[in-house]
Design an enzyme around this catalytic site. Structure first.
Site, PDB file in Angstrom:
ATOM      1  N   THR A 118      21.342  17.322 109.911  1.00  0.00           N
ATOM      2  CA  THR A 118      22.050  18.442 110.518  1.00  0.00           C
ATOM      3  C   THR A 118      23.561  18.225 110.509  1.00  0.00           C
ATOM      4  OG1 THR A 118      22.429  19.582 112.640  1.00  0.00           O
ATOM      5  CG2 THR A 118      21.666  17.323 112.757  1.00  0.00           C
ATOM      6  N   TYR A 142      20.963  15.722 120.206  1.00  0.00           N
ATOM      7  CA  TYR A 142      20.304  16.167 118.976  1.00  0.00           C
ATOM      8  C   TYR A 142      21.008  15.555 117.762  1.00  0.00           C
ATOM      9  CZ  TYR A 142      19.184  19.238 115.063  1.00  0.00           C
ATOM     10  OH  TYR A 142      18.827  19.733 113.827  1.00  0.00           O
TER      11      TYR A 142
END
Length: 331
Positions: A118, A142
């Site tokens: 990501t 995250y």
């Protein structure tokens, strides 16, 4: 000989689109999913194995049964706000799951893995488009967990026969142009489906988290990339590893940033309905601007974000949402 590809998170948004693309390319995608965030109805293009990635014995059974030639690893918790409120949940789910999967794969002799990373690994950066060699400084759990998984893959690649391709996505959007599958989360947190649902009258309002960022209109700027382009990169990643190339990291984005307000206005124009807005407080863990430089993927893999215009992504999302029954809706 038909190749089996183990797709973790294959019942989710990107994973289900990848399964369709794999099937069309002549592979057999084997979905492995615990259905915590995915949908059983989305598993339509190959066999389904229900299980948790932290269950080593279950993974060993699946590897022995299907003997996959490679893994596409999509399974992860990915909601930034939740990761800021409950970081331990993200460290446990994302790190332990990935480590157990990698250990099981190496033990089974499955050495090729395509990993879904990501742009959140970059955090807040002041300079221009982000590249593979940009500093990694995640600002939420995250992104930090995804960075750690990248490190795990690199250490295993140094000591085993494991090879990987890591794709750092920017904001994945859109849906299958044929509207066979779509984008459904529980709860829904992605901007385009929320904006589409509001424009269709399925939601009363859309909340924007902060309008005081250092951007032209005060809202966050993001790089959106079509899910079809993302899964096309995964197929190219398989070919890259099959050809004997080494492990590599690639950014995937359109190379252009749009603000939240720009996206909202474009959605109103395409769908034809108003989107009443509520301006909320900034969401912890959000960076002001994240835009990709994807020239490395273009040069090495021959990849291009062919469908990643804002108009196409919103249109495809709108068509899928208007056509498909939400998996959570009663029959």
């Amino acid at each position: 000989m038909v190749k089996h590809i183990l797709v973790t998170g294959g019942a989710g948004y990107i994973g289900s689109h990848a399964c369709k693309a794999l099937r069309e390319a002549g592979y057999i995608p084997v979905t492995y999913d615990n259905l915590e965030t995915g949908w059983r109805d989305a598993v339509r293009f190959g066999p389904f194995e229900e299980g948790d990635l932290r269950d080593r014995s279950r993974l060993d059974t699946v590897f022995a049964k299907w003997r996959p030639q490679a893994i596409m690893h999509f399974a992860a918790l990915s909601e930034i706000g939740e990761s800021t409120r409950d970081p331990g949940k993200y460290w446990r789910a994302n790190i332990l799951s990935s480590l157990t999967l990698i250990e099981a794969a190496v033990a089974a002799g499955c050495f090729n893995i395509i990993h879904s990373s990501t742009c959140a690994v970059y955090g807040e950066q002041d300079h221009g488009p982000l590249r593979e060699d940009s500093p990694l400084q995640p600002i939420n759990a995250y992104g930090a967990s995804k960075r750690a998984i990248e490190d795990i893959l690199k250490t295993f690649a140094r000591s085993t026969a494991l090879k990987f391709v890591i794709f750092r996505y920017f904001n994945v959007a859109g849906a299958d142009p044929a509207a066979e599958i779509g984008e459904f989360h529980r709860p829904e947190t992605h901007l385009i489906p929320l904006a589409v649902e509001t424009a269709l009258g399925h939601r009363d309002t859309l909340t924007i988290f902060g309008n005081d960022y250092p951007t032209p209109d005060g809202t966050c700027i993001r790089d959106y990339v079509h899910v079809v382009d993302v899964v096309a990169a995964h197929l190219l990643g398989l070919e890259w590893l099959d050809a004997g190339n080494g492990s590599e990291v690639f950014c995937l984005g359109s190379g252009r940033g749009f603000s939240i307000l720009e996206l909202v206005r474009e959605t109103e124009a395409i769908v034809g309905g108003p989107i009443p807005l509520i301006i909320g407080a900034r969401r912890p863990g959000d960076a002001a601007r994240l835009v990709s430089d994807s020239t490395a993927a273009e040069a090495a893999l021959g990849w291009a974000p062919r469908r990643s215009t804002l108009e196409r992504m919103i249109t495809d999302a709108w068509r899928a949402r208007s056509t498909l029954k939400h998996p959570a809706d009663p029959s």
